[in-house]
Design an enzyme around this catalytic site. Sequence first.
Site, PDB file in Angstrom:
ATOM      1  N   HIS A   1      63.441  17.903  37.516  1.00  0.00           N
ATOM      2  CA  HIS A   1      63.135  16.569  36.975  1.00  0.00           C
ATOM      3  C   HIS A   1      61.896  16.534  36.109  1.00  0.00           C
ATOM      4  O   HIS A   1      61.770  15.677  35.233  1.00  0.00           O
ATOM      5  CB  HIS A   1      63.134  15.538  38.095  1.00  0.00           C
ATOM      6  CG  HIS A   1      64.530  15.268  38.537  1.00  0.00           C
ATOM      7  ND1 HIS A   1      65.324  14.348  37.914  1.00  0.00           N
ATOM      8  CD2 HIS A   1      65.315  15.907  39.427  1.00  0.00           C
ATOM      9  CE1 HIS A   1      66.532  14.393  38.439  1.00  0.00           C
ATOM     10  NE2 HIS A   1      66.546  15.333  39.377  1.00  0.00           N
TER      11      HIS A   1
ATOM     12  N   ARG B   1      69.544   6.336  34.604  1.00  0.00           N
ATOM     13  CA  ARG B   1      69.195   6.777  35.965  1.00  0.00           C
ATOM     14  C   ARG B   1      68.378   5.659  36.607  1.00  0.00           C
ATOM     15  O   ARG B   1      67.309   5.310  36.103  1.00  0.00           O
ATOM     16  CB  ARG B   1      68.360   8.052  35.935  1.00  0.00           C
ATOM     17  CG  ARG B   1      69.109   9.297  35.521  1.00  0.00           C
ATOM     18  CD  ARG B   1      68.209  10.524  35.646  1.00  0.00           C
ATOM     19  NE  ARG B   1      68.924  11.778  35.532  1.00  0.00           N
ATOM     20  CZ  ARG B   1      69.065  12.472  34.402  1.00  0.00           C
ATOM     21  NH1 ARG B   1      68.546  12.024  33.279  1.00  0.00           N
ATOM     22  NH2 ARG B   1      69.738  13.613  34.391  1.00  0.00           N
TER      23      ARG B   1
ATOM     24  N   GLU C   1      80.633  16.008  39.018  1.00  0.00           N
ATOM     25  CA  GLU C   1      79.533  16.970  39.106  1.00  0.00           C
ATOM     26  C   GLU C   1      79.654  17.841  40.352  1.00  0.00           C
ATOM     27  O   GLU C   1      78.750  18.590  40.690  1.00  0.00           O
ATOM     28  CB  GLU C   1      78.177  16.261  39.044  1.00  0.00           C
ATOM     29  CG  GLU C   1      78.013  15.073  39.956  1.00  0.00           C
ATOM     30  CD  GLU C   1      76.687  14.315  39.736  1.00  0.00           C
ATOM     31  OE1 GLU C   1      75.788  14.832  39.073  1.00  0.00           O
ATOM     32  OE2 GLU C   1      76.580  13.202  40.283  1.00  0.00           O
TER      33      GLU C   1
ATOM     34  N   ASP D   1      74.258  19.227  37.959  1.00  0.00           N
ATOM     35  CA  ASP D   1      74.714  19.492  39.321  1.00  0.00           C
ATOM     36  C   ASP D   1      75.955  20.374  39.338  1.00  0.00           C
ATOM     37  O   ASP D   1      76.084  21.256  40.183  1.00  0.00           O
ATOM     38  CB  ASP D   1      74.994  18.178  40.059  1.00  0.00           C
ATOM     39  CG  ASP D   1      73.709  17.574  40.601  1.00  0.00           C
ATOM     40  OD1 ASP D   1      72.937  18.319  41.226  1.00  0.00           O
ATOM     41  OD2 ASP D   1      73.463  16.383  40.374  1.00  0.00           O
TER      42      ASP D   1
ATOM     43  N   ARG E   1      69.375  24.181  41.662  1.00  0.00           N
ATOM     44  CA  ARG E   1      68.920  23.899  40.297  1.00  0.00           C
ATOM     45  C   ARG E   1      67.410  23.807  40.150  1.00  0.00           C
ATOM     46  O   ARG E   1      66.903  23.797  39.034  1.00  0.00           O
ATOM     47  CB  ARG E   1      69.581  22.614  39.763  1.00  0.00           C
ATOM     48  CG  ARG E   1      69.180  21.378  40.496  1.00  0.00           C
ATOM     49  CD  ARG E   1      70.026  20.179  40.085  1.00  0.00           C
ATOM     50  NE  ARG E   1      69.359  19.336  39.109  1.00  0.00           N
ATOM     51  CZ  ARG E   1      69.790  18.127  38.760  1.00  0.00           C
ATOM     52  NH1 ARG E   1      70.913  17.642  39.279  1.00  0.00           N
ATOM     53  NH2 ARG E   1      69.126  17.413  37.899  1.00  0.00           N
TER      54      ARG E   1
ATOM     55  N   CYS F   1      76.836  14.015  30.415  1.00  0.00           N
ATOM     56  CA  CYS F   1      75.476  13.465  30.423  1.00  0.00           C
ATOM     57  C   CYS F   1      74.459  14.448  31.012  1.00  0.00           C
ATOM     58  O   CYS F   1      73.297  14.119  31.168  1.00  0.00           O
ATOM     59  CB  CYS F   1      75.428  12.140  31.163  1.00  0.00           C
ATOM     60  SG  CYS F   1      75.869  12.264  32.895  1.00  0.00           S
TER      61      CYS F   1
HETATM   62  C1  PEP Z   1      73.705  15.865  36.237  1.00  0.00           C
HETATM   63  O1  PEP Z   1      73.774  16.268  37.402  1.00  0.00           O
HETATM   64  O2  PEP Z   1      74.081  16.530  35.253  1.00  0.00           O
HETATM   65  C2  PEP Z   1      73.136  14.534  35.934  1.00  0.00           C
HETATM   66  C3  PEP Z   1      73.236  14.007  34.739  1.00  0.00           C
HETATM   67  O3  PEP Z   1      72.485  13.883  36.906  1.00  0.00           O
HETATM   68  P1  PEP Z   1      71.053  14.256  37.551  1.00  0.00           P
HETATM   69  O4  PEP Z   1      70.395  15.282  36.668  1.00  0.00           O
HETATM   70  O5  PEP Z   1      70.298  12.985  37.613  1.00  0.00           O
HETATM   71  O6  PEP Z   1      71.430  14.789  38.890  1.00  0.00           O
HETATM   72 MG    MG Z   2      73.618  14.898  39.028  1.00  0.00          MG
END
Ligand code: PEP
Ligand code: MG
Length: 586
Positions: free
Chosen positions: A198, A305, A441, A465, A475, A512
Amino acid sequence: MDNGAREEIQIRGIAASPGVSHGPAFVFVKKELEIVRFIVAPDKREEQVARFEGALLQTKQQLRTLRCEIEEKLGDKEAQIFDAHQMVLEDRALIDAVEKEIFENGYNIEYAFHTVSNRYVEAFSNIDDDYIKERVADIKDVSRRLLHNLMGRTEMEMEGFTSAHILVSDDVSPSDTVRIDRNRVSAIVTDQGSRTSHAVIMARSINVPAVVGLHDITQRVKHGDILIVDGFEGLVIINPSEQSLFRYGRIRAQKQNAQNLFQSTLHLPALTSDGAEVKMLLNVDGSESADQLLRSGAEGVGLYRTENLFLMGDGLPSEQEQYEHYRRIVETMRPRPVTIRTLDIGGDKQMSGNMLTVDESNPFMGFRAIRLCLEYKDVFKDQLRAILRASAHGNVKIMYPMISSVKELVAANLLLEESKGELRERGQAFDDGVEVGSMIEIPGAAYVADHLAKHCKFFSIGTNDLIQYVLAVDRVNDRVAHLYEPNHPAVMRTLKFIFDAGRKAGIPVSVCGEMAGDPAYAALLFAMGADELSVSAGSLPEIKYFIRNITKKGAVEVMDRVLDMEDPAEISNLLHDFYANNIGEL
Ligand code: PEP
Ligand code: MG
């Protein structure tokens, strides 16, 4: 700081957000400080005492400033805590004991001070008296502050800054990202992390370079050190030489020229030269200003988000509070669509005080996102009503994260219908035709995509994900970051499978995850069947420019070859060549 005299050091990590930045470091370390112990030669002991005196002065000054700020904000009573802290620093017995450790035992100041303050804490902790207990907390607090000053570290207090700094941290958790003043961060570098952690997503959204997975950068850099961060190559240079400064000055100028070129097509459609179009949407977290949203060149928001609101405060945001936040974005973007994702808390997004989320040994596989929402139905329905009410002000779509089965999707839809019923009873407006989508995902969801398609109007692929679950690679774990391969043939096949399922079911599929923010992958996803790509504001201009430079036919040819390849490196090379051959003169 004696930057001029110190040698240049180059450290390589993972290139996580593109760009080059140069400036002073702000070192933010959350884990316990490691106090080293060594013996100082007798003729150098006075120097240790001088460092101690310097740190005492610096700490007292910080406490005075903090006292004034708190008095202004909360009143004199709250501010008195800092008087108690000042008293600790003026305690003659403590100062004498520290100096004794230096002169008699020969210890370095960090160890000497740490030993003495621990001795105080231990002695007082055994006394069963509330007043004394508070003093123990004061000693701990102020000792930590003084040790940070001695070691050139800073706690997350960016308020004092007038200029932007490079944030150097062991890791930046989602709850840190909501507290950081983004206007004062010019780059992010971390010990841990991978391309989809993040910290990185934040760096890309505020368009600053990031290098992560540097292992011990927080040990090597001191607060105020000058750094160059090269987010293209994944390189951090500490105390750069004149040559490096010159070289990076030129690289920055070249990159700036490229950015200007990308900006030239920002408000045109992402249309290939043979007439195929992909919609370019934006990923947001709700902190963006209207100006930032409108200047982004996006045709809508593909992923909003909503976690920030839940990570920011001490409690849960009310329906009204959420509605006001969502409404602002929806009204700003109107008539463009805004896809609001329901709460995706859990995993690496833990709420303070373990509210909703719980400590788990395997959080990414655990109590997260839709799983949590289906259990805390009231929290979920508060959010659904807030989103529905915002839908009365523009073009809203709803999407659920971490769907793994039809059962979950149906249960979520049922709660959405209940929420609509409650709004009808209250007489509050909403868009009854609001479209609902499922994120894909989890590999399990990919395999049952044809079934899921019967219960929703669109898919959005979360590659961040999806890759971690397809390849079983955490990740955010830098130890296995090299195994987190978007170019793995298994990822390619899974993606193609999802696009084909969406096409057969006649529903649009968008992407996304961060993969869509890389131009060559964006073209590949488009060739596979993506109707929309939702990316961060920093990536959007280049993707659009690139798509306008290619033909769909060319991208499909690349895709056909990619799907036959068994070696991830071969796939990367092909995509790299495709980019280099089509981007034109930069
Ligand atoms: C993803 O998992 O690709 C996604 C867009 O959501 P996040 O990164 O918030 O888990
Ligand atoms: Mg995700």
